[in-house]
Write an enzyme that holds these catalytic residues in place. Structure first.
Site, PDB file in Angstrom:
ATOM      1  N   ARG A 226      55.487  23.537  37.590  1.00 23.78           N
ATOM      2  CA  ARG A 226      54.127  23.152  37.530  1.00 23.78           C
ATOM      3  C   ARG A 226      53.307  24.447  37.271  1.00 23.78           C
ATOM      4  O   ARG A 226      52.352  25.134  37.938  1.00 23.78           O
ATOM      5  CB  ARG A 226      53.515  22.783  38.916  1.00 23.78           C
ATOM      6  CG  ARG A 226      54.174  21.621  39.483  1.00 23.78           C
ATOM      7  CD  ARG A 226      53.129  21.050  40.517  1.00 23.78           C
ATOM      8  NE  ARG A 226      53.123  22.217  41.612  1.00 23.78           N
ATOM      9  CZ  ARG A 226      53.868  22.416  42.861  1.00 23.78           C
ATOM     10  NH1 ARG A 226      54.886  21.489  42.971  1.00 23.78           N
ATOM     11  NH2 ARG A 226      53.621  23.219  43.577  1.00 23.78           N
ATOM     12  N   TYR A 269      19.452  48.036  38.422  1.00 20.46           N
ATOM     13  CA  TYR A 269      18.964  47.841  39.473  1.00 20.46           C
ATOM     14  C   TYR A 269      19.779  48.723  40.566  1.00 20.46           C
ATOM     15  O   TYR A 269      20.856  49.070  40.418  1.00 20.46           O
ATOM     16  CB  TYR A 269      19.377  46.223  39.956  1.00 20.46           C
ATOM     17  CG  TYR A 269      18.747  45.480  39.384  1.00 20.46           C
ATOM     18  CD1 TYR A 269      17.281  45.328  39.417  1.00 20.46           C
ATOM     19  CD2 TYR A 269      19.401  44.419  38.460  1.00 20.46           C
ATOM     20  CE1 TYR A 269      16.728  44.228  38.778  1.00 20.46           C
ATOM     21  CE2 TYR A 269      18.715  43.534  37.991  1.00 20.46           C
ATOM     22  CZ  TYR A 269      17.314  43.344  37.956  1.00 20.46           C
ATOM     23  OH  TYR A 269      16.718  42.384  37.247  1.00 20.46           O
ATOM     24  N   CYS A 316      23.794  42.773  35.835  1.00 20.59           N
ATOM     25  CA  CYS A 316      22.716  42.043  35.940  1.00 20.59           C
ATOM     26  C   CYS A 316      23.073  40.436  35.815  1.00 20.59           C
ATOM     27  O   CYS A 316      24.258  40.268  35.392  1.00 20.59           O
ATOM     28  CB  CYS A 316      21.443  42.248  34.991  1.00 20.59           C
ATOM     29  SG  CYS A 316      21.520  44.300  34.915  1.00 20.59           S
ATOM     30  N   ASP A 318      21.968  38.432  33.732  1.00 16.40           N
ATOM     31  CA  ASP A 318      22.418  38.102  32.098  1.00 16.40           C
ATOM     32  C   ASP A 318      22.782  39.221  30.990  1.00 16.40           C
ATOM     33  O   ASP A 318      22.836  39.166  30.129  1.00 16.40           O
ATOM     34  CB  ASP A 318      21.172  37.605  31.519  1.00 16.40           C
ATOM     35  CG  ASP A 318      20.494  36.638  32.419  1.00 16.40           C
ATOM     36  OD1 ASP A 318      21.203  35.667  32.742  1.00 16.40           O
ATOM     37  OD2 ASP A 318      19.256  36.606  32.877  1.00 16.40           O
TER      38      ASP A 318
HETATM   39  C1  LIG Z   1      47.009  25.519  40.862  1.00 12.22           C
HETATM   40  C2  LIG Z   1      48.579  25.016  41.275  1.00 12.22           C
HETATM   41  C3  LIG Z   1      49.867  25.315  40.328  1.00 12.22           C
HETATM   42  C4  LIG Z   1      49.650  26.170  39.162  1.00 12.22           C
HETATM   43  O1  LIG Z   1      49.881  27.521  39.692  1.00 12.22           O
HETATM   44  P1  LIG Z   1      49.900  28.783  38.557  1.00 12.22           P
HETATM   45  O2  LIG Z   1      49.919  30.038  39.587  1.00 12.22           O
HETATM   46  O3  LIG Z   1      48.592  28.850  37.948  1.00 12.22           O
HETATM   47  O4  LIG Z   1      51.038  28.540  37.863  1.00 12.22           O
HETATM   48  C5  LIG Z   1      50.854  24.693  40.768  1.00 12.22           C
HETATM   49  N1  LIG Z   1      50.862  23.704  41.631  1.00 12.22           N
HETATM   50  C6  LIG Z   1      49.919  23.336  42.498  1.00 12.22           C
HETATM   51  C7  LIG Z   1      49.867  22.609  43.630  1.00 12.22           C
HETATM   52  C8  LIG Z   1      48.601  23.940  42.181  1.00 12.22           C
HETATM   53  O5  LIG Z   1      47.667  23.833  42.909  1.00 12.22           O
END
Ligand SMILES: *Cc1c(COP(=O)(O)O)cnc(C)c1O
Length: 375
Positions: A226, A269, A316, A318
């Site tokens: 993932r 600022y 700032c 913007d």
């Molecule tokens: C966001 C997320 C990922 C991806 O994470 P990275 O560190 O960006 O690769 C994988 N699994 C789950 C459950 C996530 O929430």
């Protein structure tokens, strides 16, 4: 009309990163003899890159499973014509669930309450709905506790309208090589999978690896990985990747005014920056609204005329000010906030390290006022 500060999103780089990752997964031996697939993570507006164009490009690159944070994100991807399967990571117990059915989304069941709510909704729709089951192996956020599954899972697995498609977990310390929790979570996940098997459930597949876990340990690739950050061309610090990935987002602006300061005068600022010599400032039309953190003042740099110019004074809403003393700077000159210029580069890892945050936050905070231009 396009403002001077723009984020360019290089979809060719995204596609190349996706393919590079997919190929790299085929190169290491895995525990099950197959090459893992990818769950392409496009939550949070694809880490600020724009969910729809990113999802479409990933789909064209071959992605068949995308992941987003909630039903609303999944729904807008469907509305934009995305046809790949869409997994929703988030908890669903207090969500409106119709979007799951209208958008043909794949829910994660991570609490008993969500299981009941989604089962009831699926019964109402007279559907058998495939879902992913999330196991909490030590993150202590979402998921069924690894040490309580015998009590919690039988009711979920018996839901007549729910079909277990996959089981997953999420690592808390994949990007901390010294942490023992990673190995503990890995062992607990394997144990949870055995328990699920003993309960008679037969998920089609398993997944666990975010970008850091993917880089670090092929044993947790299972059938799918993932990646989020890696797809966008950034390795999660402190890890390094030997994969040829390219940063997908660059952030550029242009000088809108040049200001001369006399010795002893201050800018911004709080009058925090005082000129110790005659000083030239470039005024850049990008501020904290656009995601440029206040902590960049006095720490960060931008690239102007191929040189590093310190951000001074205060960031700032913007605008920000950069010290360009000694450079021939004129209004209209390009300013690079994230990206390359004249052989130098500022990447999101550097910007994050400068202000004490993580690259994920830098990318996700690039503001909605900034136009994304796709090429
Ligand atoms: C966001 C997320 C990922 C991806 O994470 P990275 O560190 O960006 O690769 C994988 N699994 C789950 C459950 C996530 O929430």
């Amino acid at each position: 009309m396009v403002r001077p500060t723009v984020a360019r999103i290089d979809l060719k780089a995204l596609t190349a990163n996706y393919r590079t990752l997919a190929e790299s997964l085929g190169r290491e031996p895995s525990d099950n003899g197959q090459t893992p697939g990818i769950i392409a993570v496009v939550k949070a507006n694809a880490y600020g890159h724009g969910a729809v164009p990113v999802a479409r490009a990933l789909e064209q690159a071959g992605a068949d499973l995308l992941a987003c944070a909630d039903i609303e994100e999944g729904t807008s991807l469907r509305a934009a014509g995305v046809t790949a399967e869409i997994l929703v990571f988030g908890a669903l117990s207090v969500s409106e669930l119709d979007g799951i059915f209208d958008g043909r989304l794949t829910p994660t069941i991570s609490t008993p309450g969500a299981a009941k709510a989604v089962q009831a909704a699926a019964a109402r729709y007279r559907q058998r709905l495939r879902y992913h089951l999330k196991i909490d192996t030590g993150m202590n956020r979402l998921g069924f506790r690894f040490d309580n599954l015998a009590r919690t899972l039988p009711a979920v697995l018996a839901s007549p309208n729910l079909e277990l498609d996959a089981v997953y977990t999420h690592f808390a310390t994949a990007d901390e090589p010294g942490s023992p929790l990673f190995e503990r979570q890995r062992a607990r996940f394997l144990d949870a999978l055995r328990q699920i098997d003993a309960l008679g459930a037969r998920p089609r597949y398993r997944h666990a690896a975010n970008s850091a876990a993917l880089l670090r340990d092929a044993r947790v690739w299972y059938e799918r990985v993932r990646p989020g950050l890696l797809l966008y061309g950034v390795a999660p610090p402190p890890l390094a990747s030997t994969l040829p990935l390219t940063a997908v987002m660059t952030l550029r602006s242009r000088v809108v005014a040049v200001k001369g300061m006399r010795t002893g005068e201050s800018t911004g600022y709080g009058a925090r920056f005082v000129a110790e010599r005659p000083t030239t400032l470039a005024i850049v039309p990008a501020g904290y609204t656009d995601g440029l953190d206040l902590r960049l003042a006095g720490r960060g740099v931008v690239l102007v005329r191929g040189r590093r110019a310190p951000v001074v004074g205060s960031v700032c809403m913007d605008m920000l000010m950069a010290d360009v003393t000694g450079l021939e700077v004129s209004p209209g000159d390009e300013v690079v906030l994230i990206g390359e210029q004249g052989g130098d580069r500022i990447d999101v890892r550097e910007m994050a390290a400068t202000i004490g945050t993580i690259p994920w936050e830098i990318l996700c905070r690039v503001g909605s006022r900034i136009e994304r231009l796709y090429d």
